[in-house]
Design a protein around this motif. Sequence first.
Motif, mmCIF file in Angstrom:
data_model
loop_
_atom_site.group_PDB
_atom_site.id
_atom_site.type_symbol
_atom_site.label_atom_id
_atom_site.label_comp_id
_atom_site.label_asym_id
_atom_site.label_seq_id
_atom_site.Cartn_x
_atom_site.Cartn_y
_atom_site.Cartn_z
ATOM 1 N N LEU A 171 0.688 -1.185 -0.088
ATOM 2 C CA LEU A 171 -0.057 0.188 -0.178
ATOM 3 C C LEU A 171 0.784 1.400 0.102
ATOM 4 O O LEU A 171 0.431 2.041 -0.668
ATOM 5 N N LYS A 172 1.984 1.236 0.782
ATOM 6 C CA LYS A 172 3.013 2.262 0.731
ATOM 7 C C LYS A 172 3.563 2.424 -0.661
ATOM 8 O O LYS A 172 3.724 3.739 -1.059
ATOM 9 N N ALA A 216 2.255 1.799 -3.393
ATOM 10 C CA ALA A 216 1.100 2.085 -4.257
ATOM 11 C C ALA A 216 0.910 3.699 -4.223
ATOM 12 O O ALA A 216 0.546 4.091 -5.198
ATOM 13 N N SER A 217 0.929 4.112 -2.957
ATOM 14 C CA SER A 217 0.613 5.363 -2.859
ATOM 15 C C SER A 217 1.693 6.284 -3.438
ATOM 16 O O SER A 217 1.475 7.430 -4.029
ATOM 17 N N GLN A 277 -2.902 3.677 -5.459
ATOM 18 C CA GLN A 277 -3.456 3.129 -4.033
ATOM 19 C C GLN A 277 -5.041 2.740 -4.354
ATOM 20 O O GLN A 277 -5.195 1.738 -3.785
ATOM 21 N N TRP A 334 -6.487 -1.073 -3.536
ATOM 22 C CA TRP A 334 -7.630 -1.354 -2.543
ATOM 23 C C TRP A 334 -8.861 -1.975 -3.334
ATOM 24 O O TRP A 334 -9.552 -2.766 -2.883
#
Length: 371
Positions: A19-20, A22-23, A28, A32
């Motif tokens: 997730l990090k 992806a951000s 992100q 999700w």
Amino acid sequence: MAYESHQPSAIAGFSDRSLKAASKDGSQIFVWLRSLASLLIITSVSFLMADRELYTAFDDENNIAYFKADSAEIVQRISSLQDPKFLVFDEPLWDIYTAFTGILLGPEDAFRLTLFLSTFLFLYCSTILGGGNWIIITFLFLIHYGLATQMYYNQMRQGVALSVFLVLLVSLKILSNSSRKIFSSFIAIFIHTSFLVVFASALVSAMKPIIRIIVGILGISTLLLLFQTQDLFEFVNAGRREGLYEGTDSLNLNFYISKIPVYAAIFYLLLPRKNDLDNSEFYHFTLILTIISISLTLVHSAGARLINNSEAMMCILVARNIKFRAGQVAFGIFVFSIVVTNIFVDRQATVASQESIITRWQLILFSEPYY
């Protein structure tokens, strides 16, 4: 090192690391959405398995009976824990779990909840162990005769034990990989005794290669000799298995001709790369489990149930390697083997026997076979 560390994400982006990452590249939301889609599919499949008509599987009546224990029977089950043979061979955790959940929820609701949770946990934890490849895991679960239409339909205790084993394998990160396999399989023994073989495989896989080979040869030879003088399956019969395997067809030559070359090809293709310790440990554990399971089928037809455990591990092993060319070839061989097995079983079965995978899926989906 955690089992899932060789892949960037656990289940389609569930890990904090993914997730990090992806951000940083603005994806992100996509991560999700993938996570949500995988959870929805896994949950839907689990609900499907739990929402079927009851008393359609051969073992439904026996399985639901475990959830009907009264307070006196619970006391009796707990007191039986003092008997070492009962403690090891008659699945006390299963007895205690079914007794208490049956009282709290009612037999049928407790049974359905167990079906849902065991299916969900198998798919979720297998996905984590399989590097986040939930589509591969779900697909293999649905088509494999020993999974959706066997351990999570008819042979419920074995399915629950497998799910508990996987949950502990994923959760106990404080332990090393080898220690996790040993501890997780040891706990699963108290739910289904087939995990005695998984426990033995975990112990052997934790040894050094040369010791592994020596112990494996001596262990299998000892078991074969013991079976010549005493039926060990009869020894572990603590009551509930009386007559269970009577009339069970012995595995014939077709099984070994069709399965052994497939296993050999899959393990050859998925041979771990050098310095890939994480994948190597799971590979050798699955290989040893498969060898022991096949060896036991030579001496008793009940050993066929052990193949379900080893092929469940193969599903995870294939999923872990699906990004590689060799893994994709292994996946194709494995799927072909499953399809051929399903066709063979269906041709040998009758509607009344409920052995056909088509019949079982019709019972799951429609409550009756539409032949």
